[in-house]
Scaffold this active site. Structure first.
Site, PDB file in Angstrom:
ATOM      1  N   GLU A  13      58.459  43.528 -50.437  1.00 24.40           N
ATOM      2  CA  GLU A  13      59.252  42.510 -49.731  1.00 24.40           C
ATOM      3  C   GLU A  13      59.203  42.713 -48.222  1.00 24.40           C
ATOM      4  OE1 GLU A  13      60.010  39.993 -51.288  1.00 24.40           O
ATOM      5  OE2 GLU A  13      59.842  40.752 -53.331  1.00 24.40           O
ATOM      6  N   ASP A  73      51.647  43.345 -52.326  1.00 29.11           N
ATOM      7  CA  ASP A  73      51.462  44.366 -53.367  1.00 29.11           C
ATOM      8  C   ASP A  73      50.781  45.604 -52.804  1.00 29.11           C
ATOM      9  OD1 ASP A  73      52.636  42.954 -55.404  1.00 29.11           O
ATOM     10  OD2 ASP A  73      50.765  42.303 -56.340  1.00 29.11           O
TER      11      ASP A  73
END
EC number: 3.4.24.11
Length: 750
Positions: free
Chosen positions: A585, A651
């Site tokens: 995030e 990711d």
């Protein structure tokens, strides 16, 4: 007198005298000493074993973690050849996709479990419930009241249709009843302002990207009835979906005509619905492909309402389309007047230009058939079983599912989606461990620090841009668990839902009430400042979020559970789970979209030209890498490396930052005890737990759907792609150079 019995001698006079005691022999003494020594040794060994630290954690939490990891993995697979199979092979053998699901994964299992909790807290009324909670429970009961819903058939919808100019195909003499008063501006505006349904033109009020404290009107291309523009090719893998879509329209039109007592001309209905499909296909072809809409700088086109009228002059039914009338028709429902000087952001100028020649080819009846259909198709699942069943073939074509989810599951999710704070309160009180918040706060601080330190390693970014990136990272605000107000401030929660009044036997009307309430609330924001303290999600959600306009990361209570997080499980698992999610995030603030927004959430170019060019070059590596993955479940189609780029960057950044944060933890606190029964060290366990979060599979129909619509790569490629780029992973599992999981060429952005 004789002696009392109590005083009798206890020794008989005839008992012989005892012999003199014998001494122990040397052998007996030796044996006794030996037994004593063995006993002492045994006791000592038992005591030592009880307190001996063999480096293995034997707590119940460690045993549970080990069991979960072992159960999910396939230890016979080669981790350097296919880490997805190694990490998830056991899971894939044990789990079958439920008939009600389009996909199934560890994520979905957690969501299923959360739904059970929501069902439990929503179905039982309590005398102490505050008004907001009472309303949530009433809404839930109305949704599961299938007897009442079925008894009403399609009547609730039939009563509503006159408010949206009817549905011509299911209306007798539509031209006489509605045609004379019909205008495109009013028809599109009514669906938008009253029900939040955007057809033909997507008009909405949202945050101004370049001034994130303000709201502004946006004009964009609409969503479509099928999942993406690709489906409208209607050939090959999309043929079944197109056929099912038109059949769905026809079936609903027949049901309504039957319920209205109107004659059914199947040929006429088929002709009209195929015309709807033809029109929507043209609209779909006019929309811009998603991969060409990834640059927020290019999307942002600000102009006045008057300029929109000049730049995008549309004509429908031989009449000029009035952008002013259309806009004010919508905004008048919240008593806001929009002058011609009002600034508007147009996200889709190319679409509006391509739309112009399409509109002249169709009649009001065609447009209204499409507009009303797009509204009706959303409401079918709220009607009786007969209407619900009309959707079965369409659902199967898009998702591969042969059964609906249990009613209580759909209802729990519906109530949670519409009353997230009231439901969040119930969930938090029932299931959330409050101490998690402080542990996660500490993890965020650690991973943010690692991200900032990592900037020094980047050779492609210059010092000026690094400084701005550091400022932005430090400015990221975190939200963990839930907003305190939903538990502590009853009045505020009650006031949030003050206008809503549900009835247990009127589920359809409750839905309409929610649509009106939600859209009115959003439109009113136009003249309000953006509340950057407002949470962008509810608490009862298994997910995490980043908001570019708020520069905010959010970790709802629903995701703070194993395998992502537990205060009791090994830290390697926490860093590989929620740690990776935190890093993911944070990195979203610097992906291909987020990097365009500054620390305050404004769309501002804070990059030097050289750093921006280098970012695009670094990113291109991942575009190629993921774009080369071929997905067998989607008919061998390749992933879209452009559409998934932001998530892939996140990711890769997340896994690297979380791993380095875990290394820092070990340096500070020492190595953790190993888990029992699993021959892996904690570096390896970090990567294993990360991977097992994404164990899952898809139905082929949904794979075809998601490869075009989902900005995330499928779970197996999220594992493989990010770990192929991880030097630390290959070191942990000693993967040979140029093995599948350790290619020579590695991509890295952050």
């Amino acid at each position: 007198m004789g002696r009392s019995e109590s005083q009798m001698d206890i020794t008989d006079i005839n008992t012989p005298k005892p012999k003199k005691k014998q001494r122990w022999t040397p052998l007996e003494i030796s044996l006794s000493v030996l037994v004593l020594l063995l006993t002492v040794i045994a006791v000592t060994m038992i005591a030592l074993y009880a307190t001996y630290d063999d480096g293995i954690c034997k707590s119940s939490d460690c045993i549970k973690s080990a069991a979960r990891l072992i159960q999910n993995m396939d230890a016979t697979a080669e981790p350097c050849t296919d880490f997805f199979k190694y990490a998830c092979g056991g899971w894939l053998k044990r789990n079958v996709i439920p008939e009600t699901s389009s996909r199934y994964s560890n994520f979905d299992i957690l969501r299923d479990e959360l739904e059970v909790i929501l069902k439990d807290v929503l179905q039982e009324p309590k005398t102490e419930d505050i008004v907001a909670v009472q309303k949530a429970k009433t809404l839930y009961r109305s949704c599961v009241n299938e007897t009442a819903i079925d008894s009403r058939g399609g009547q609730p919808l039939l009563k509503l249709l006159p408010d949206v100019y009817g549905w011509p195909v299911a209306t007798q003499n539509w031209e006489q009843t509605y045609g004379t008063s019909w205008s495109a501006e009013k028809s599109i505006a009514q669906l938008n302002s009253n029900y939040g349904k955007k057809v033909l033109i997507n008009f909405f009020v949202g945050t101004d990207d370049k001034n994130s404290m303000n709201h502004i009107i946006h004009i964009d291309q609409p969503r479509l009835g099928l999942p993406s523009r690709d489906y409208y090719e209607c050939t090959g893998i999309y043929k079944e979906a197109c056929t099912a879509y038109v059949d769905f329209m026809i079936a609903v039109a027949k049901l309504i005509r039957q319920e209205e007592g109107l004659p059914i001309d199947e040929n006429q209905i088929s002709v009209e619905m195929n015309k709807v499909m033809e029109l929507e296909k043209e609209i779909a072809n006019a929309t811009t492909k998603s991969e060409d809409r990834n640059d927020p700088m290019l999307l942002y086109n600000k102009m006045t309402l008057a300029q929109i009228q000049n730049n995008f002059s549309l004509e429908i039914n031989g009449k000029p389309f009035s952008w002013s009338n259309f806009t004010n028709e919508i905004m008048s429902t919240v008593n806001i007047n929009i002058p011609n000087e009002e600034d508007v952001v147009v996200y889709a100028p190319e679409y509006l230009i391509k739309l112009k020649p399409i509109l002249t080819k169709y009649f009001p009846r065609d447009f209204q058939n499409l507009f009303s259909w797009r509204f009706i198709m959303d409401l079918v699942s709220s009607l009786s079983r007969t209407y619900k069943d009309s959707r079965n073939a369409f659902r199967k074509a898009l998702y591969g599912t042969t059964s609906e989810s249990a009613t209580w599951r759909r209802c729990a999710n519906y109530v949670n989606g519409n009353m997230e704070n009231a439901v969040g309160r119930l969930y938090v009180e029932a299931a959330f461990a409050g101490e998690s918040k402080h542990v996660v706060e500490d993890l965020i601080a650690q991973i943010r620090e690692v991200f900032i330190q990592t900037l020094d390693d980047l050779t492609w970014m210059d010092a000026e841009t690094k400084k701005k990136a550091e400022e932005k990272a430090l400015a990221i605000k975190e939200r963990i668990g839930y907003p305190d107000d939903i538990v502590s401030n009853d009045n505020k929660l009650n006031n949030e839902y003050l206008e809503l009044n549900y009835k247990e036997d009127e589920y359809f009307e409750n839905i309409i009430q929610n649509l009106k309430f939600s859209q009115s609330k959003q439109l009113k924001k136009l003249r309000e400042k953006v509340d950057k303290d407002e949470w962008i999600t509810g608490a009862a959600i298994v997910n995490a979020f980043y908001s570019s306009g708020r520069n905010q990361i959010v970790f709802p209570a629903g995701i703070l559970q194993p395998p992502f997080f537990s205060a009791q499980q090994s830290n390697s698992l926490n860093y590989g789970g929620i740690g990776m999610v935190i890093g993911h995030e944070i990195t979203h603030g610097f992906d291909d979209n987020g990097r365009n927004f500054n620390k305050d959430g404004d769309l501002v170019d804070w990059w030097t030209q050289q750093s921006a060019n280098n970012f695009k070059e670094q990113s291109q590596c991942m575009v190629y890498q993921y774009g080369n993955f071929s997905w067998d479940l989607a008919g061998g189609q390749h992933l879209n490396g452009i559409n998934t780029l932001g998530e892939n960057i996140a990711d890769n950044g997340g896994i690297g930052q979380a791993y380095r944060a875990y290394q820092n933890y070990v340096k500070k606190n020492g190595e953790e005890k190993l888990l029992p029964g699993i021959d892996l060290n904690h570096k390896q366990l970090f990567f294993l737990n990360f991977a097992q979060v994404w164990c899952g599979t898809y139905r082929p129909e949904y794979a075809v759907n998601s490869i075009k619509t989902d900005v995330h790569s499928p779970g197996n490629f999220r594992i493989i792609g990010s770990l192929q780029n991880s030097v630390e992973f290959s070191e942990a599992f000693q993967c040979p150079k140029n093995s599948y999981m350790n290619p020579e060429k590695k991509c890295r952005v952050w």
